[in-house]
Design a protein around this motif. Structure first.
Motif, PDB file in Angstrom:
ATOM      1  N   THR A   1       0.833  -1.202   0.000  1.00 44.96           N
ATOM      2  CA  THR A   1       0.000   0.000   0.000  1.00 44.96           C
ATOM      3  C   THR A   1       0.866   1.249   0.000  1.00 44.96           C
ATOM      4  O   THR A   1       0.693   2.152  -0.822  1.00 44.96           O
ATOM      5  CB  THR A   1      -0.883   0.020   1.260  1.00 44.96           C
ATOM      6  OG1 THR A   1      -1.694  -1.130   1.241  1.00 44.96           O
ATOM      7  CG2 THR A   1      -1.724   1.259   1.310  1.00 44.96           C
TER       8      THR A   1
ATOM      9  N   VAL B   1       2.676   1.907  -3.298  1.00 46.27           N
ATOM     10  CA  VAL B   1       1.860   2.507  -4.350  1.00 46.27           C
ATOM     11  C   VAL B   1       1.880   4.028  -4.212  1.00 46.27           C
ATOM     12  O   VAL B   1       2.103   4.771  -5.176  1.00 46.27           O
ATOM     13  CB  VAL B   1       0.403   2.004  -4.275  1.00 46.27           C
ATOM     14  CG1 VAL B   1      -0.480   2.775  -5.228  1.00 46.27           C
ATOM     15  CG2 VAL B   1       0.341   0.532  -4.578  1.00 46.27           C
ATOM     16  N   LEU B   2       1.677   4.489  -2.972  1.00 47.72           N
ATOM     17  CA  LEU B   2       1.661   5.930  -2.724  1.00 47.72           C
ATOM     18  C   LEU B   2       3.040   6.548  -2.953  1.00 47.72           C
ATOM     19  O   LEU B   2       3.169   7.600  -3.563  1.00 47.72           O
ATOM     20  CB  LEU B   2       1.194   6.201  -1.286  1.00 47.72           C
ATOM     21  CG  LEU B   2      -0.285   5.897  -1.044  1.00 47.72           C
ATOM     22  CD1 LEU B   2      -0.574   5.751   0.430  1.00 47.72           C
ATOM     23  CD2 LEU B   2      -1.138   6.989  -1.641  1.00 47.72           C
TER      24      LEU B   2
ATOM     25  N   THR C   1       3.940   6.758  -6.635  1.00 48.68           N
ATOM     26  CA  THR C   1       3.195   7.800  -7.321  1.00 48.68           C
ATOM     27  C   THR C   1       3.733   9.179  -6.979  1.00 48.68           C
ATOM     28  O   THR C   1       3.914  10.013  -7.855  1.00 48.68           O
ATOM     29  CB  THR C   1       1.705   7.715  -6.955  1.00 48.68           C
ATOM     30  OG1 THR C   1       1.276   6.388  -7.175  1.00 48.68           O
ATOM     31  CG2 THR C   1       0.889   8.668  -7.782  1.00 48.68           C
ATOM     32  N   MET C   2       4.002   9.388  -5.700  1.00 44.37           N
ATOM     33  CA  MET C   2       4.413  10.748  -5.337  1.00 44.37           C
ATOM     34  C   MET C   2       5.812  11.087  -5.815  1.00 44.37           C
ATOM     35  O   MET C   2       6.087  12.217  -6.157  1.00 44.37           O
ATOM     36  CB  MET C   2       4.252  10.997  -3.844  1.00 44.37           C
ATOM     37  CG  MET C   2       5.363  10.552  -2.985  1.00 44.37           C
ATOM     38  SD  MET C   2       5.307  11.536  -1.490  1.00 44.37           S
ATOM     39  CE  MET C   2       5.625  13.145  -2.153  1.00 44.37           C
TER      40      MET C   2
ATOM     41  N   THR D   1      -0.368   0.534 -11.300  1.00 39.26           N
ATOM     42  CA  THR D   1      -1.707   0.301 -10.749  1.00 39.26           C
ATOM     43  C   THR D   1      -2.551   1.570 -10.838  1.00 39.26           C
ATOM     44  O   THR D   1      -3.680   1.545 -11.326  1.00 39.26           O
ATOM     45  CB  THR D   1      -1.615  -0.101  -9.263  1.00 39.26           C
ATOM     46  OG1 THR D   1      -0.586  -1.060  -9.116  1.00 39.26           O
ATOM     47  CG2 THR D   1      -2.914  -0.640  -8.754  1.00 39.26           C
ATOM     48  N   VAL D   2      -1.971   2.672 -10.360  1.00 37.71           N
ATOM     49  CA  VAL D   2      -2.713   3.920 -10.331  1.00 37.71           C
ATOM     50  C   VAL D   2      -3.091   4.345 -11.752  1.00 37.71           C
ATOM     51  O   VAL D   2      -4.233   4.722 -12.022  1.00 37.71           O
ATOM     52  CB  VAL D   2      -1.890   5.020  -9.640  1.00 37.71           C
ATOM     53  CG1 VAL D   2      -2.632   6.332  -9.662  1.00 37.71           C
ATOM     54  CG2 VAL D   2      -1.594   4.621  -8.214  1.00 37.71           C
TER      55      VAL D   2
ATOM     56  N   VAL E   1      -5.842   2.131 -13.074  1.00 35.02           N
ATOM     57  CA  VAL E   1      -7.129   2.412 -12.438  1.00 35.02           C
ATOM     58  C   VAL E   1      -7.732   3.674 -13.045  1.00 35.02           C
ATOM     59  O   VAL E   1      -8.898   3.717 -13.407  1.00 35.02           O
ATOM     60  CB  VAL E   1      -6.969   2.579 -10.911  1.00 35.02           C
ATOM     61  CG1 VAL E   1      -8.198   3.227 -10.308  1.00 35.02           C
ATOM     62  CG2 VAL E   1      -6.741   1.235 -10.259  1.00 35.02           C
ATOM     63  N   ASN E   2      -6.908   4.695 -13.194  1.00 33.90           N
ATOM     64  CA  ASN E   2      -7.436   5.950 -13.706  1.00 33.90           C
ATOM     65  C   ASN E   2      -7.842   5.873 -15.175  1.00 33.90           C
ATOM     66  O   ASN E   2      -8.637   6.673 -15.637  1.00 33.90           O
ATOM     67  CB  ASN E   2      -6.428   7.078 -13.482  1.00 33.90           C
ATOM     68  CG  ASN E   2      -6.371   7.460 -12.013  1.00 33.90           C
ATOM     69  OD1 ASN E   2      -7.307   7.201 -11.262  1.00 33.90           O
ATOM     70  ND2 ASN E   2      -5.266   8.054 -11.579  1.00 33.90           N
TER      71      ASN E   2
ATOM     72  N   VAL F   1      -9.053   2.948 -16.434  1.00 33.30           N
ATOM     73  CA  VAL F   1      -9.928   1.775 -16.500  1.00 33.30           C
ATOM     74  C   VAL F   1      -9.362   0.718 -17.454  1.00 33.30           C
ATOM     75  O   VAL F   1     -10.065   0.193 -18.312  1.00 33.30           O
ATOM     76  CB  VAL F   1     -11.372   2.146 -16.888  1.00 33.30           C
ATOM     77  CG1 VAL F   1     -12.347   1.089 -16.373  1.00 33.30           C
ATOM     78  CG2 VAL F   1     -11.779   3.476 -16.301  1.00 33.30           C
TER      79      VAL F   1
ATOM     80  N   VAL G   1      -5.458  -3.866 -14.303  1.00 31.65           N
ATOM     81  CA  VAL G   1      -5.976  -3.795 -12.929  1.00 31.65           C
ATOM     82  C   VAL G   1      -6.103  -5.210 -12.357  1.00 31.65           C
ATOM     83  O   VAL G   1      -5.635  -5.481 -11.247  1.00 31.65           O
ATOM     84  CB  VAL G   1      -7.345  -3.081 -12.888  1.00 31.65           C
ATOM     85  CG1 VAL G   1      -7.916  -3.139 -11.482  1.00 31.65           C
ATOM     86  CG2 VAL G   1      -7.218  -1.642 -13.320  1.00 31.65           C
TER      87      VAL G   1
ATOM     88  N   THR H   1      -3.871  -6.730  -9.304  1.00 31.61           N
ATOM     89  CA  THR H   1      -4.579  -7.162  -8.102  1.00 31.61           C
ATOM     90  C   THR H   1      -4.275  -8.625  -7.793  1.00 31.61           C
ATOM     91  O   THR H   1      -4.015  -8.980  -6.641  1.00 31.61           O
ATOM     92  CB  THR H   1      -6.088  -6.963  -8.282  1.00 31.61           C
ATOM     93  OG1 THR H   1      -6.308  -5.746  -8.979  1.00 31.61           O
ATOM     94  CG2 THR H   1      -6.790  -6.890  -6.956  1.00 31.61           C
TER      95      THR H   1
END
Lengths: 282, 329
Positions: B267, B270-271, B274-275, B285-286, B289-290, B292, B297, B301
């Motif tokens: 978790t 992922v953050l 991204t940052m 992943t992000v 997801v954004n 679709v 995805v 997962t």
């Protein structure tokens, strides 16, 4: 106590968000491009991110929206989603947990596997993935609360089930059973009150966790959508502006941090108050 | 023991199957039509039908899921008319967005995530264990209180907040470190480490808080045990008592914890990715997801679930190997 006071203050701020904005005379969605320095790529004029008598905490880089108005409205989203998700988790978790504890052997086997499965999975990732496929027409904060619930009701259910299994063998529950009460009545009227303490502790712990989830999802762009403000989302914008406008990092970041810390301290207090080993001291 | 092992592995496989089935069903039974998503822009009725046939989207969901499993184990062929795409096992399908095989996309980004996770984990263990041990040894003194407070802070702060503060301090204010940009280890180890220091630190601080707490509790427990008292009575140096004996008792629970924390690390990763803009699995992943991008995805997962279940199984087995009481009769 400091934890409780801060949490109460934050809830008050969130509830009074429109009022506070009216006092400041700003709203969270109006663009003020005249306050931005277009030569420097849209960084606010003035020091500390454009703090002034009109804009108490400055304005957002690139859009010029009022930061104060956005953080107090952001408090509504953060706290609302965190509390909403916690309430939903309790409802779902208690229902499943009691179902497993009282529904007979077969129901218990099925529901227990379900609980294990839900606990086995990295819930934040699943929440993130779910945000991709949920209906886009629903209000985002409600959606967030539901998705967070969908991936993290497992702990509540597990605690409820194990407590229910131990409580249902108590004498007073036997007495109720012999006086002819139906299992559903025993579950709700006799056993549920006995679950208050552990569930309250768990719920207090869940609020900051859910708040982190919301902030994280919004940070990744999968949470609330602009123009609705959220602390996580503001921090995500701040990542690109941290060099030019540190104030814009510090304001939502500091608030999120303080609120989380207060919630954690409060949860710790609740745990100690409920734990007989601490003798009720907090 | 062998039966326990088999049963535990069997259970893990069942959980994984259930997990993948749920994830697959959830994502392919959504209101949005996967065929429309796969077809992309400039889609017309003919291409839509072709896509649908190629991906087998007109089959019932359980047939689709079966093909998905088949693809994972032996690979599968996608055919639309004359051209056939063979997707070798483990096949997770093709991205709707880029048409690349999902497995290749994952493999390409895995080294980045692994660099981040292992580096951060090493740092977290080092920081956490020393902080926990120090706080246990300095019980009741100011050092302990400070460490406890810091641990609480680390506990309640999301990783992107720590990351932002680190960026502000080291990157904007002190200007010691660059804004991270991934450089592969094989190309330039020095730059690799220099660019990863901030992400490592951000991720490590969160984990260190957890490790510190457990180490402190474990050390406090072992330090008062009889065998430690005996070693002290024999005149062993304090350093040896702690380093050789107390630490060992304190670290046993860490092994299990490290495995359980895998989900938490993912978790946070992922953050973090991204940052800091690191092109790892988390960022993928992000992005998916954004946009679709369903196959990606589902692929991520399922991969994440597999890693978590594997880690937990390994932890259970290790635990059982070390402690006979953990084995069911």
């Amino acid at each position: 106590m400091a934890g409780l006071a801060t949490v109460v203050l934050m809830v008050a701020v969130a509830l009074a968000a429109p009022l506070l904005c009216a006092i400041e005379g700003q709203d969270p969605t109006t663009f003020h491009s005249d306050l931005l320095d277009s030569a420097r790529g849209g960084v606010p004029h003035g020091s500390f991110g454009g703090v002034s008598a009109d804009h108490w905490l400055g304005v957002e880089p690139a859009t010029g929206r009022d930061v104060f108005a956005r953080v107090v409205h952001g408090a509504r989203v953060s706290l609302g989603v965190a509390l909403g998700a916690t309430v939903l988790e309790l409802l779902v978790g208690i229902a499943v947990g009691l179902g497993a504890g009282f529904g007979g052997r077969r129901a218990d086997a099925v529901l227990s596997r379900l609980i294990e499965l839900s606990l086995a999975f990295p819930s934040f990732l699943l929440a993130l993935a779910l945000m991709a496929i949920v209906p886009q027409s629903m209000p985002r904060p409600l959606l967030l609360a539901c998705v967070i619930t969908a991936v993290s009701w497992g702990n509540v259910a597990r605690v409820t089930r194990s407590q229910a299994l131990s409580l249902r063998r108590r004498d007073y529950v036997d007495a109720a059973r012999m006086s002819g009460a139906r299992p559903s009545r025993i579950a709700v009227r006799e056993v549920l009150p006995g679950l208050t303490a552990p569930l309250l502790v768990l719920a207090a712990l869940k609020v900051p966790l859910n708040m982190v989830s919301e902030a994280g999802l919004s940070f990744l762009g999968a949470g609330v959508r602009p123009p609705t403000p959220s602390w996580g989302q503001m921090l995500s914008t701040a990542t690109t502006w941290f060099r030019a406008d540190p104030t814009y990092v510090i304001v939502p970041g500091g608030l999120l941090f303080l609120t989380l810390l207060a919630c954690t301290v409060l949860a710790e207090g609740v745990r100690r108050a409920m734990d007989p080993r601490w003798g009720g001291r907090s | 023991m062998i039966w326990f092992l088999l049963r535990r592995v069997g259970a893990a496989v069942v959980v994984l199957l259930a997990l993948s089935a749920i994830v697959y069903a959830l994502f392919y039974l959504t209101p949005g039509d996967p065929a429309v998503l796969a077809c992309g822009r400039g889609c017309n009725a003919e291409r839509l039908a072709q896509t649908q046939q190629k991906l087998g989207l007109d089959d019932p969901i359980y047939v689709q899921y079966w093909h998905f499993l088949e693809g994972l184990v032996v690979g599968r062929d996608y055919s639309a008319g004359p051209d056939v795409d063979h997707c070798a096992a483990p096949c997770l399908g093709y991205s709707f967005q880029t048409d690349q095989p999902v497995t290749a996309m994952l493999m390409e980004r895995l080294p980045v995530s692994a660099s981040l996770a292992f580096g951060a984990e090493a740092m977290a263990l080092l920081l956490g264990v020393s902080a926990g041990l120090l706080s246990a040894l300095r019980r009741g003194r100011p050092a302990e209180r400070i460490l406890t407070a810091v641990t609480l802070l680390g506990y309640s702060t999301p990783v992107f907040l720590i990351g932002l503060v680190l960026l502000l301090v080291f990157c904007a204010y002190l200007q010691w470190l660059p804004f991270p940009a991934y450089v592969s280890l094989t190309r330039n180890p020095g730059e690799w480490a220099r660019n990863l220091v901030l992400p490592w630190l951000a991720l490590a601080l969160i984990q260190a808080a957890v490790y510190a707490r457990i180490t402190r509790a474990g050390a406090l427990e072992t330090l008062v045990e009889d065998h430690v008292r005996t070693f002290r009575a024999y005149g062993l140096r304090e350093r040896q008592v702690i380093g050789r004996h107390a630490l060992r008792g304190a670290l046993a629970p860490l092994v299990t914890l490290t495995a359980v924390e895998v989900a938490q690390v993912m978790t946070a990763a992922v953050l973090t990715e991204t940052m800091f803009g690191l092109p790892g699995v988390g960022k993928l992943t992000v992005e998916s997801v954004n946009s679709v991008d369903l196959p990606v995805v589902v692929g991520v997962t399922v991969l994440a679930g597999t890693v978590v279940v594997l880690a937990n199984t390994v932890a259970d087995l290790l635990h059982a190997a070390a402690d006979p009481r953990a084995r069911p009769a």
